[in-house]
Every structure is written in C-alpha cells, then in structure tokens.
Scaffold this active site. Structure first.
Site, PDB file in Angstrom:
ATOM      1  N   HIS A   1       0.811  -1.222   0.012  1.00 25.70           N
ATOM      2  CA  HIS A   1      -0.074   0.023  -0.063  1.00 25.70           C
ATOM      3  C   HIS A   1       0.936   1.193   0.117  1.00 25.70           C
ATOM      4  O   HIS A   1       0.415   2.326   0.256  1.00 25.70           O
ATOM      5  CB  HIS A   1      -0.719   0.061   1.276  1.00 25.70           C
ATOM      6  CG  HIS A   1      -2.141  -0.897   1.093  1.00 25.70           C
ATOM      7  ND1 HIS A   1      -3.299  -0.632   0.383  1.00 25.70           N
ATOM      8  CD2 HIS A   1      -2.321  -2.161   1.522  1.00 25.70           C
ATOM      9  CE1 HIS A   1      -4.228  -1.567   0.527  1.00 25.70           C
ATOM     10  NE2 HIS A   1      -3.575  -2.708   1.232  1.00 25.70           N
TER      11      HIS A   1
ATOM     12  N   THR B   1      -9.042   5.680  -2.612  1.00 22.99           N
ATOM     13  CA  THR B   1     -10.347   5.070  -2.578  1.00 22.99           C
ATOM     14  C   THR B   1     -11.561   6.550  -2.334  1.00 22.99           C
ATOM     15  O   THR B   1     -12.520   6.175  -2.894  1.00 22.99           O
ATOM     16  CB  THR B   1     -10.569   4.197  -1.729  1.00 22.99           C
ATOM     17  OG1 THR B   1     -10.652   4.312  -0.102  1.00 22.99           O
ATOM     18  CG2 THR B   1      -9.859   2.940  -2.020  1.00 22.99           C
TER      19      THR B   1
ATOM     20  N   LYS C   1      -0.203  14.258   0.732  1.00 20.77           N
ATOM     21  CA  LYS C   1      -1.324  14.376   0.169  1.00 20.77           C
ATOM     22  C   LYS C   1      -1.836  15.866  -0.016  1.00 20.77           C
ATOM     23  O   LYS C   1      -2.692  16.165  -0.560  1.00 20.77           O
ATOM     24  CB  LYS C   1      -2.254  13.986   1.370  1.00 20.77           C
ATOM     25  CG  LYS C   1      -2.403  12.335   1.414  1.00 20.77           C
ATOM     26  CD  LYS C   1      -3.363  11.975   2.597  1.00 20.77           C
ATOM     27  CE  LYS C   1      -3.231  10.314   2.806  1.00 20.77           C
ATOM     28  NZ  LYS C   1      -3.674   9.589   1.433  1.00 20.77           N
TER      29      LYS C   1
ATOM     30  N   LYS D   1     -15.068   7.230  -4.097  1.00 20.92           N
ATOM     31  CA  LYS D   1     -16.181   7.574  -3.383  1.00 20.92           C
ATOM     32  C   LYS D   1     -17.064   9.076  -3.984  1.00 20.92           C
ATOM     33  O   LYS D   1     -18.291   9.039  -4.169  1.00 20.92           O
ATOM     34  CB  LYS D   1     -16.093   7.600  -1.973  1.00 20.92           C
ATOM     35  CG  LYS D   1     -15.677   6.179  -1.313  1.00 20.92           C
ATOM     36  CD  LYS D   1     -15.048   6.358  -0.241  1.00 20.92           C
ATOM     37  CE  LYS D   1     -14.308   5.029   0.370  1.00 20.92           C
ATOM     38  NZ  LYS D   1     -13.444   5.329   1.691  1.00 20.92           N
TER      39      LYS D   1
ATOM     40  N   LYS E   1      -9.371  13.588   4.076  1.00 21.89           N
ATOM     41  CA  LYS E   1      -8.623  12.533   4.162  1.00 21.89           C
ATOM     42  C   LYS E   1      -7.296  12.674   5.283  1.00 21.89           C
ATOM     43  O   LYS E   1      -7.442  13.802   5.857  1.00 21.89           O
ATOM     44  CB  LYS E   1      -7.740  12.344   2.781  1.00 21.89           C
ATOM     45  CG  LYS E   1      -6.827  13.489   2.325  1.00 21.89           C
ATOM     46  CD  LYS E   1      -6.266  13.101   0.997  1.00 21.89           C
ATOM     47  CE  LYS E   1      -7.180  13.250  -0.356  1.00 21.89           C
ATOM     48  NZ  LYS E   1      -7.485  11.739  -0.957  1.00 21.89           N
ATOM     49  N   ARG E   2      -6.687  11.726   5.697  1.00 21.13           N
ATOM     50  CA  ARG E   2      -5.613  11.852   6.454  1.00 21.13           C
ATOM     51  C   ARG E   2      -4.672  12.967   6.271  1.00 21.13           C
ATOM     52  O   ARG E   2      -4.358  13.231   4.939  1.00 21.13           O
ATOM     53  CB  ARG E   2      -4.778  10.534   6.510  1.00 21.13           C
ATOM     54  CG  ARG E   2      -3.608  10.613   7.550  1.00 21.13           C
ATOM     55  CD  ARG E   2      -2.934   8.887   7.695  1.00 21.13           C
ATOM     56  NE  ARG E   2      -2.951   8.349   6.488  1.00 21.13           N
ATOM     57  CZ  ARG E   2      -1.784   8.321   5.883  1.00 21.13           C
ATOM     58  NH1 ARG E   2      -0.751   8.781   6.548  1.00 21.13           N
ATOM     59  NH2 ARG E   2      -1.271   7.666   4.677  1.00 21.13           N
TER      60      ARG E   2
END
Length: 858
Positions: A402, A702, A600, A706, A594-595
């Site tokens: 991952h 993911t 990110k 969504k 998100k985290r």
C-alpha cells in the site's frame, strides 16, 4: 512457564474441539431467544414485508429482555440496542446456516489479515444489506421513533484510521455479497486512534472510547481463547530421527479471546465475520502479592497483558510505543494462525493440502510476521520439514502493498524483535540465508543486489525489512492501482520483480456501491433506480445506462436538486460542528477529506484558498462563483508538520470567515473528527473532489472513487487510481494538473526549476507565500508558520508544491469557469457516476478470488 503454556494450549484445543460443527454459540452481550425465533422458518419470516407487527414485537422483546427496560418508557438508546440485537440475531441465523454448508462442501477459505477494519456503523449496513428499510420504517413509526434517529445513537467502530481500514471493510462487504467463504482477522481495539477537537485552531487529541458502553454487534467467544507467547528463549535439540528441532520456552503468556462482528452480504443469505482479538491476562490476580498488601503488583500483569488491544496505533516515536506495536502485530497473527490451524485440523491430517484449503491475504506488512509464525507452527509444533513448510507458506500467503515511499516500508530493530520473538528471529535468519544463496546463484558477484534484497538492513541499528519478508514468503504481490504496480516493479521492488516477475500483479482498489451510494446517498440512488433499475448495486457497470439521460434537462434538474439537498444537510453539520459557521449551499463545495499528510498536499489546497481570498478582496466585481472550501482529517499525534498544516488551515479560515469583504463569496471550514459516518454526509455534498497528492506517492486512493460515484468532479494529479478514473470517465470530465510520476522523478534528479525561481518570477505565487510568511494569518507572528514557508521554498521539497502550484491554480480557474455553466457541470457529474463501474470492490474481489486465492466466483 513452558509447561504452563503447553497445558493452556491443550486446554484451548480441547475447548474448541467439535468435529465439523459450525462455530456457533459462545458468550454474547445478551442471548435470550426472541419470540420470532420460534416462528416457522426462523428469522426468514420476520423479514418479510407483511410482518410489521412481528418485527415490532421482537424489538419490544429485546428492549425488555436485553435492556431490562419497560418498552413503553424506552428512549432512543434502548431502542437502538434492541433493534441492533434483532438484526444481529437474524445475521447469526444466516451465518450458522452458511457455516454448516461450508463444512459440508469442504470449500477453500480465505483469511484476510488486517490491522484495520474501518467499518463505520453496523446498523446502517445491516439495514441496507438485509433490505429492511421499509418494514423497519413502519415498525419504528409504531414505536414512536425513526431509523435515522436510532442510527445516530451508534458510535463508529474505531477499528481503523484511513484508507487501509476502509478498503478492508469494503472488501469484506464484497466478499459477503459474492458468497466467498472468508474471514477478516484483526484486533478489537478498546480505543481508536483518537478523538479530534480543534481548539484555538490546533488539533487536540482525546481518547476515542467507542466501547465505553459496549457494542450490541459484538459476540464474545470466550471458548475461543488462545495463548500467545512473548520473550523467553529457544531450546534447540536433535530429535530421534537426527533432525534439528527447536522449542520456544520460558515465555510470558497473553491470552487472545475471539470477538466476532458479523458482516452481511447484500440481499443474500451469506454472512461472514470479522474475528477480532482482545487481549486477556493469563491470570487475573497475583494472590500472593494481594495478600501481602501490594495491590498494584497484584494486578500489574493483567494490566500489562491487556494493554495490547487497548489502542489503535500507539505512538511509535518512542521505544515503548514501537515495542507495543510489534506486540500487537504478533498477538493478532499468532491467535489467528492458531484459529486457522484448529479449523484446518478438523478435517485434515497432513499439510500438503494446506494451500488448497487455506488462502491468507496480508493487508500491508503489519501481518507479515504471519510468515515466520506459520513456519514455526509447521516446524516446531507439527514436526514438518523445512522444505515442506516453506513450500506451504509461499503457496498460502499473498501480500498487498500500500505504499510507494521507501521510508514508509516497515522495519523492526533486530534487537527488539529478538528479545520479543527469539524463535521467529532464528527462522527469519534461516529464510534469509537460503534466499540469499538463491540470489547469489542467480546474480553471481552482485553484492549490491544481495544487500538490497536481504531481509536484514545492515547499519548502526540492524533492522528486519518486513516488506522483503512479505515478498519472499508470498506467491502473489499486488499493487492497488495500475500506476502503483508499475512503479513498484520499476523502482521500489525492481530487484524482486526481476527475480519473481510471475508473482507481481495489479489489483486496482474498489469501493462497495452499497455503502457508498445506496446507503449514503439514498435520494440519488432512488433517482438512478427510477431510470435504470437497481441491478447496479451488485453490478456497477450497469450505471453506464445513465449516459442516456445526461442531456435530459428534467433529469439534470432533479440531479441538481438532490445535490443541493445534500449540501444543505452538510451546511447544517458545519454550522453545528464549526462554531456556528454558515455556508451557502449554492456555492461550489470544494472538498478535501483524508488523513493529514504532507504528500497528500492539503497545503497546496490552502495556497489556492489564499489566492482566492486575495482575488476576491482585490476584485470585488469578480464573477467567479462563490466557493466553500471544506477540509477534514486527522494528523498523527507525533506528526508535527501535519499538525502545523491543520493550524494553518484553521488560521486561514478564521481570517477569511471574519472578513466582510468576502462574505457570500468565500468560506473555509475544517470539520473536526473525520470518520466514516461523517464521510457519508460529506461525500454526497461535494461538487469538487480534491485528489492532489504528488504524482508517484499515492498508491491508489479510494476517496477519489467515492466522490466520483456520488457525482463530484475530480481535480487531481495523475497519481494512484486518478489515472484510471480519467481513463474511465474521459479526460474532458476530470480536471488534471501537475507533473506526472515520471516528471516528478526527473525533476527530483535534475532540479530544472527551483522554488525560489517560481517565487521571484510569478507575482501571484509570491503574494501567496508572502501572506503566510509575513503573518497575515497569524496575527503578525512571522515565526509560527515559518517551517511551512521554509518547506515550500526548499529546493529539496520532496512533494514539489511550488512546482505544481501554477498548474494547480490554472486548473482551478477552469473549474470556476465550468461551474458557472450548471448544465455543463451537471452533465459531467452524471457521466462521472455513469462511468464508475470499474471501481466497484466487487470487481476487485473477483480478481483477488480468481487470480490470487484460487476460488471460482459464481
């Protein structure tokens, strides 16, 4: 200690004998037969639409028998629990029938090992998958309550943190829906990672005690309790046949007790379970210490033992936290493999057939200790040869990677590992010795390759490379997107790919359409069902039929009305959770949830927010559409840069939201304590989905799927699954900016453009950076956000924010232009939903089953 361990192990085996009987029974939070169980056909009759009175009576019965309350005086909390027990009993009825069938057919079973299962609320999922919305609505109405009120009583199960755990939850839903015989295995954490509050703009962590009042969805299986060893020493000897043998002796014992949480398939009779392990002390009380008056010492062993399953991801920036994480990983793996062995031993004597009956999927490297543990069981307990044991291991295990970042690959200090698991260290050394002989034979004289592929990283602190162990000990290694797998084989694991090319494969992630459209966006699901039917819930490719309605003005109008309704609901949540902040549902909802992590790039999003703010202040006549920018996510407690980014977001929000010059034009919200249930309210309301990680850093994602499935348009880099989303929805229906993964790698090497050059040459960029550096969002304090400014300006910034900023700003301008044409935007939104068929977790699981696990899906 060894004799005590053997006695306990024998007792545990005796307690779990039972031939081929299903694993039913055991202690639960309450198990009084409901009246409906006496009805002909069991629970099947209860869930027929014309049995409203029977359903109502069963709920009332559970209020009385489980809650000990007068049904006529019960509140929502009691009704929630009674309803949960009712549905749970129905699931157990189906599960027992399924287990009997599995044993009768002797089917191969899958064991999905994961440190996280981010399942959210179980009531919502059970109602949807059992098809019970309408009868429950009617039954609850007669009880003076409604389903939405009862759903809000349930705490999110704090069994995970981010994408890894949510993916695992989606996979279990698909496994159950597709009728695959499988189990999820993990840890029953008493506390989640933490509850997040925002105080004076800063993240504040408090315990997330989701089990403080228990959970009606858990079955405690006290008769499935296994000893897990730690510490001790290894006693080696030569047996009567002249073979080298070892025994792990003088160990400390912690007991692992099984707790089951059932997972229903969609509108079928297949129910699987997550078996989550809770740590229990091998003895509750040291009576000698107690009688001597040392009451603390009397329970010290119990407290230390049960700490193992207390908290998800204890902080690893101190040695004690690292040791606890390692104990957690081995604890759940050791208990799981004993459970697997028990089940296998019911119908098998020899182990040659083990890989034909058992498939074990390792969700990242956290469960990779399972490889030496299975070797230990086969060698030391079952007396098998090394050659047979290793062959069984490789054929049984499969590993999902991952991450693309080398620094994120898990390693353990050899000294720490050896002190806790001395026998496993011996086995790892032997695996490595044999493997490196193979490498040397294949690549003679290549010492560098041997060093890079070794399980042991040499250095000041010798470490065990868990990813290398997972690769060597598995027959399948998969990435979670096409780009991710390509980068794994070309860069991160290139040496292993060249040696074992047949083992590597791509399995692009997916999401369950039941939870992430049918459940979370029921109005949109209903509209889609009116037009094309409901078969898409189990065959997402059928959404393609929506393309025929993309140009229908009436359909587009209804589509927009549903989106606005979802935005109104989210606006109410923002007002409640963000100190009364009011946002306009007619503005563009631009969302990144998100985290919080530097790769990110929430910081890149903030830079655009500052640019928008400066534009609206300087140009009050601007026709750009009003925008509400929404953030949510948790930063790891020890991750100081991420926490500083959270503070910057909130500081920027504070300045903007108080400025009357941009009232009605721009609002910024950071919604605290992001989790599954909150995501189910945020995602349907999104107009724009921010998926802006540095290309080559996000394995898949993911959240991107969504959002798109719920009609949001994506702005993002060509990273992770964004690449495949663009392929599916069409380049004209997604906003792509920035460098590719190949360009990122090249730029890191040659540094053709430096941040300082961009800063000096582009006045817009300079104004954004200066606003942060000069204290515009920190009450004039130029030092508070200095670390972030330094990161931005550094030519060694690994995430290349300023190098992508200009492209990002241009792309955001395009977003504003197209949003101004609501018909054009709505058409793109419809086409995004229509073309998301590939990203169903049903498709992903079918590929796992048929291409990795060797199981044919009907």
């Amino acid at each position: 200690m060894q004799e005590q361990h053997m006695a306990r192990e024998s007792k545990a085996k005796t307690a779990t004998k039972g031939g081929s009987r299903p694993e039913s029974g055991g202690k639960s939070t309450g198990k009084t037969p409901a009246p409906s169980q006496q009805a002909p056909g069991g629970y099947d009759i209860l869930f027929k639409g014309d049995n409203i009175e029977l359903l109502r009576g069963t709920i009332r019965h559970h209020i009385m028998s489980f809650q000990g309350r007068d049904p006529d005086r019960a509140g929502n909390e009691d009704s929630y629990r009674a309803l949960s027990y009712t549905l749970r009993d129905a699931l157990m009825y189906k599960w027992i029938k399924g287990q009997k069938s599995l044993y009768a057919q002797a089917r191969k079973r899958v064991y999905y090992l994961s440190m996280e299962f981010l399942v959210g609320r179980s009531l919502t999922n059970a109602v949807i998958n059992l098809g019970m919305q309408e009868p429950l609505h009617q039954a609850l109405k007669t009880l003076g309550t409604d389903l939405e009120e009862l759903q809000s009583c349930e705490e999110d199960a704090a069994l995970g943190n981010g994408g890894l755990g949510r993916l695992a939850a989606c996979f279990l839903d698909s496994i159950a829906t597709m009728g695959i015989p499988a189990y999820g295995y993990g840890i029953l954490y008493d506390y989640g990672i933490f509850h997040q509050s925002i105080v004076d703009g800063c993240q504040v962590e408090t315990p997330d005690s989701w089990l403080r009042t228990g959970s009606p969805w858990l079955y405690e299986r006290s008769h499935f309790m296994y000893p897990v060893q730690f510490g001790g020493r290894v006693h080696s000897y030569i047996d009567q046949e002249g073979r080298y043998r070892s025994r792990w002796v003088d160990t400390n014992i912690v007991m692992a007790m099984a707790c089951d949480m059932l997972v229903p398939g969609f509108r079928n009779d297949h129910v699987i379970n997550m078996r989550l392990w809770r740590a229990k002390a091998s003895r509750e009380l040291d009576l000698e210490s107690f009688n001597a008056g040392d009451y603390v010492s009397a329970v010290e062993s119990k407290v230390q033992s049960e700490t193992i399953s207390k908290v998800l991801y204890p902080s690893d920036d101190i040695a004690e936290g690292q040791l606890l994480r390692l104990r957690q990983q081995y604890f759940f793996v050791a208990a799981t493999l004993q459970d697997v062995m028990r089940r296998y031993r019911k119908t098998n004597v020899h182990f040659e057939d083990f890989p034909n009956q058992v498939a074990i999927q390792l969700n990242d490297t956290h469960p990779a200790i399972a490889i030496p543990e299975l070797m230990r069981l086969l060698l030391d307990v079952e007396g098998q040869s090394w050659e047979l044991a290793w062959d069984v291991c490789v054929k049984t295990f499969a590993y999902t990677n991952h991450t693309l970042m080398p620094e994120a690959l898990e390693t353990w200090s050899v000294d720490m590992f050896g002190s806790l698991l001395p026998r496993h260290l011996e086995i790892i050394y032997e695996i490595n010795r044999r493997f490196l002989l193979e490498v040397a034979e294949r690549y003679p004289g290549n010492l560098r390759r041997i060093q890079e592929m070794s399980l042991i990283e040499e250095g000041p602190v010798r470490k065990i490379r868990m990813a290398n162990l997972a690769i060597i000990g598995s027959h399948s290694i998969n990435g979670v997107a096409e780009l991710h797998t390509k980068l794994l084989t070309e860069h991160l694991f290139r040496n292993f790919y060249e040696m074992y090319p047949e083992r590597f494969n791509a399995k692009t992630n997916g999401i369950t359409p039941r939870r992430w459209l049918l459940c979370c966006n029921q109005e949109l699901a209903r509209l889609i069902g009116e037009k094309i039917g409901m078969d898409w819930a189990t065959d997402l490719d059928k959404l393609r039929a929506l393309e025929a309605f993309a140009d229908d003005p009436e359909f587009r109008q209804r589509w927009r009305e549903i989106k606005r309704l979802n935005k109104e609901k989210l606006a109410a949540i923002i007002k409640k959770r963000c100190n009364g902040l009011e946002v306009d549902p007619d503005s563009l909802f631009d969302i990144q949830v998100k985290r919080i992590h530097q790769y990110k790039r929430q910081l890149l999003n903030v830079l655009h927010v500052i640019r928008l703010y400066q534009h609206f202040v300087a140009h009050p006549e601007s026709t750009r559409p009003a925008r509400t920018v929404i953030f949510a996510g948790k930063a790891a407690p020890s991750y100081q840069r991420a926490k500083l980014i959270v503070r910057l977001i909130n500081s920027v929000a504070g300045v903007i939201n108080r400025d009357p010059r941009v009232a009605g034009r721009l609002r910024v919200a950071f919604i605290p304590n992001y989790g599954v249930s909150l995501a189910e309210r945020i995602i349907p309301a999104a107009d724009l989905s921010e998926q802006i990680s540095t290309a080559g850093t996000e394995a898949s994602g993911t959240g991107n799927m969504k959002f798109a499935l719920n009609g949001a348009l994506t702005i993002g880099t060509l990273d992770g699954a964004n690449v495949e989303i663009r392929q599916e929805v069409g380049a004209e229906n997604i906003f792509i900016f920035g460098m590719t993964a190949q360009e990122v790698e090249s730029e890191k090497r040659i540094k053709s453009r430096k941040p300082i050059q961009i800063y000096e040459q582009n006045p817009t960029v300079r104004a954004i950076v200066d606003a942060i550096a000069q204290g515009a969002f920190s009450d004039g304090d130029r030092e508070l956000f200095r670390p972030l400014v330094d990161d931005l300006m550094s030519e060694n910034d690994p995430y290349l924010l300023l190098l992508d900023l200009e492209s990002y700003l241009t792309c955001q301008d395009m977003v504003g232009e197209i949003y101004g044409d609501q018909d054009a935007w709505t058409k793109k939104s419809i086409l995004n939903v229509a073309r998301m068929g590939k990203f169903s977790s049903d498709r992903t699981i079918r590929q796992y089953a048929e291409e990795i696990w060797g199981i044919r899906v009907e």
